[in-house]
Write a protein that holds these residues in place. Structure first.
Motif, PDB file in Angstrom:
ATOM      1  N   ASP A 357       5.637  16.459  14.979  1.00 27.58           N
ATOM      2  CA  ASP A 357       5.141  15.655  16.102  1.00 27.58           C
ATOM      3  C   ASP A 357       3.816  16.180  16.623  1.00 27.58           C
ATOM      4  N   TYR A 358       3.659  17.512  16.634  1.00 25.97           N
ATOM      5  CA  TYR A 358       2.398  18.086  17.116  1.00 25.97           C
ATOM      6  C   TYR A 358       1.257  17.771  16.154  1.00 25.97           C
ATOM      7  N   THR A 361       0.042  14.247  16.613  1.00 23.55           N
ATOM      8  CA  THR A 361      -0.562  13.864  17.899  1.00 23.55           C
ATOM      9  C   THR A 361      -1.594  14.860  18.417  1.00 23.55           C
ATOM     10  N   ASP A 363      -0.919  17.061  20.591  1.00 24.08           N
ATOM     11  CA  ASP A 363      -0.546  17.315  21.984  1.00 24.08           C
ATOM     12  C   ASP A 363       0.300  18.592  22.066  1.00 24.08           C
ATOM     13  N   GLU A 366       3.993  18.598  22.651  1.00 20.95           N
ATOM     14  CA  GLU A 366       4.881  18.189  21.567  1.00 20.95           C
ATOM     15  C   GLU A 366       5.337  19.368  20.716  1.00 20.95           C
ATOM     16  N   TYR A 399      -7.313  18.117  14.669  1.00 20.18           N
ATOM     17  CA  TYR A 399      -7.508  18.456  16.084  1.00 20.18           C
ATOM     18  C   TYR A 399      -8.143  19.831  16.269  1.00 20.18           C
TER      19      TYR A 399
END
Length: 481
Positions: A357-358, A361, A363, A366, A399
């Motif tokens: 999930d991280y 995203t 985030d 997460e 990211y």
């Protein structure tokens, strides 16, 4: 007392040389692996760089030697067989673009050299030049002179045979303090800032106010007792705000930038890359600093010649043992490189799936709670092995590039019983501090209350610990005008 003999059984676990070599290689980041391989190529002539070539098959006569079995504990045949698949270290995901290697950057003059080059512009006697040179050499990384003048007077007398006094030393120090960058040669932070602000005096009332604050009200300024400063100096809060703005623009470590520029700069090269392809995460392993390795065919042929030869003499046996040890070392090293790549890939795959999930995203909230034991159980490896993999390794994502340690964190329970990562709590703390009213910063107690309202039941001392880990100062030092 009579001597007695007894038998006992015990279990011991000893690491083989190959296992020790693998453990060491696991800790090495990609940028250092290339150097490690070059070192091995230099010391082991049986190890070569390049693809394994197919050999022509040949018939080998049975090798028999008229020596005892205890003197011969290895089989030459195993060194003459071609085991290419087992020792091939090519990486399938390596492209031509990956062949470019990063080089460290370095600058020219050192911090001391830049300072000494300015002495020629000062009108100093030969003795004063000697003293100034010694003072410059005594500056620390930030450009401060931390030693007291009395000790320096003694040092000059004993080591340089230069007789001086504290007053004379003080005078030469003033010359040093006039050199660039402004603030060098100061003995404490207050003097450093004053030296810089003195050079900024151009008749502007704000800068003059800033200088008087540093000279007469430094303690109140450091402790952010702004009301005391406005009362004593009889100035408005707006005037104080402008003066403080001038002060915070000064450099508290004037020698730091010059000192760091003289050091080599090393670029971080990620060991892994994760790409999001339409919701599917794809992991690739950086193989540009792990060249293909092979066992030397020349050394194999040397062993073949010994096997086809007549009865071995003593010197031939010594040469045979040497060749055998080098071939062993080469095969072990190639195996260790291959195992390293496999272990890195399997471990990062487990981390990627665990924190899916991280990576989708970016985030921080997460991020799932994850410790070394969680990944060790997934890949069926020891915790110490996972620790070595996570050490000094980086992964490139869309990211940003992060250390593998970034994804490991402890867990805590919310009021609803949900397990969350401590990194999530730290992110909320960071956002709360960024959004706080700077005239009235949130204390640790208020931050703890804010977290409790969000369902995180955390004690004030735990909030203080997380705040310190985030390098956030206490509320009083975060106060702004």
């Amino acid at each position: 007392m009579a001597l007695k003999q007894s038998f006992s059984q015990k279990m011991e676990q000893k690491l083989s040389p190959q296992q020790i070599q693998l453990m060491k290689l696991l800790q090495v980041p990609t940028m250092e692996l290339d150097q490690r391989i070059k070192e091995e190529l230099e010391v082991n002539p049986a190890l070569e760089e390049g693809k394994e070539e197919e050999e022509d098959e040949f018939e080998q006569e049975e090798y028999e030697e008229e020596i005892g079995e205890d003197e011969r504990d290895f089989d030459i045949d195993e060194y003459l067989t071609d085991d290419e698949p087992a020792y091939k270290t090519s990486v399938s995901n390596k492209s031509k673009d990956d062949e470019e290697k990063s080089m460290p950057l370095s600058s020219g003059k050192t911090f001391q050299e830049l300072m000494l080059s300015q002495l020629n512009m000062q009108k100093l006697t030969e003795k004063e030049v000697l003293i100034a040179t010694y003072l410059i050499g005594s500056l620390d990384d930030a450009g401060y002179l931390e030693r007291d003048l009395e000790s320096i007077v003694d040092d000059l007398a004993f080591s340089q045979n230069v007789m001086t006094t504290e007053d004379e030393l003080e005078g030469v120090l003033h010359y040093v303090q006039e050199l660039d960058p402004p603030g060098v040669g100061a003995r404490d932070l207050q003097e450093c800032l004053i030296l810089q602000m003195e050079r900024r005096q151009d008749g502007d009332i704000t800068r003059y106010t800033a200088l008087k604050i540093l000279e007469d009200h430094f303690d109140e300024f450091v402790k952010k007792h702004y009301k005391k400063i406005t009362a004593k100096m009889e100035i408005s809060e707006e005037d104080l705000k402008d003066a403080v703005h001038e002060i915070i623009r000064l450099n508290p470590k004037p020698g730091g930038s010059l000192k760091s520029s003289s050091k080599s700069l090393q670029q971080v090269v990620p060991d892994f890359q994760i790409v999001d392809e339409d919701g599917k995460l794809v992991l690739s392993l950086n193989g540009r600093n792990a060249p293909e390795l092979k066992v030397s065919q020349g050394y194999k042929k040397m062993l073949q010649n010994y096997s086809e030869g007549a009865k071995l003499q003593k010197k031939d046996k010594e040469a045979l043992t040497f060749v055998k040890s080098k071939l062993d070392s080469a095969k072990w090293f190639i195996d260790a490189i291959q195992q390293r790549q496999n272990t890195l890939f399997s471990t990062m795959t487990a981390i990627m799936n665990y924190q899916k999930d991280y990576f989708l995203t970016g985030d921080d909230t997460e991020l799932r709670p994850m410790i070394l034991k969680d990944i060790a159980e997934i890949v069926d490896l020891d915790i110490s092995t996972i620790s070595r993999v996570a050490n000094s390794k980086y992964v490139q994502t869309q990211y940003g590039t992060f250390s593998l340690k970034h994804f490991f964190s402890e867990s805590l329970s919310t009021d609803s019983g949900e397990e969350v990562s401590t990194r999530e709590v730290k992110q909320i703390l960071l956002e709360a501090v960024e959004d706080e009213h700077k005239r009235k910063p949130l204390t640790d107690e208020k931050l703890a209350s804010l977290l409790k309202e969000k369902g995180y039941n955390i004690a004030r001392r735990t909030v203080a610990k997380y705040r310190e880990q985030l390098n956030i100062p206490v509320a009083r030092l975060r106060k702004e005008l």
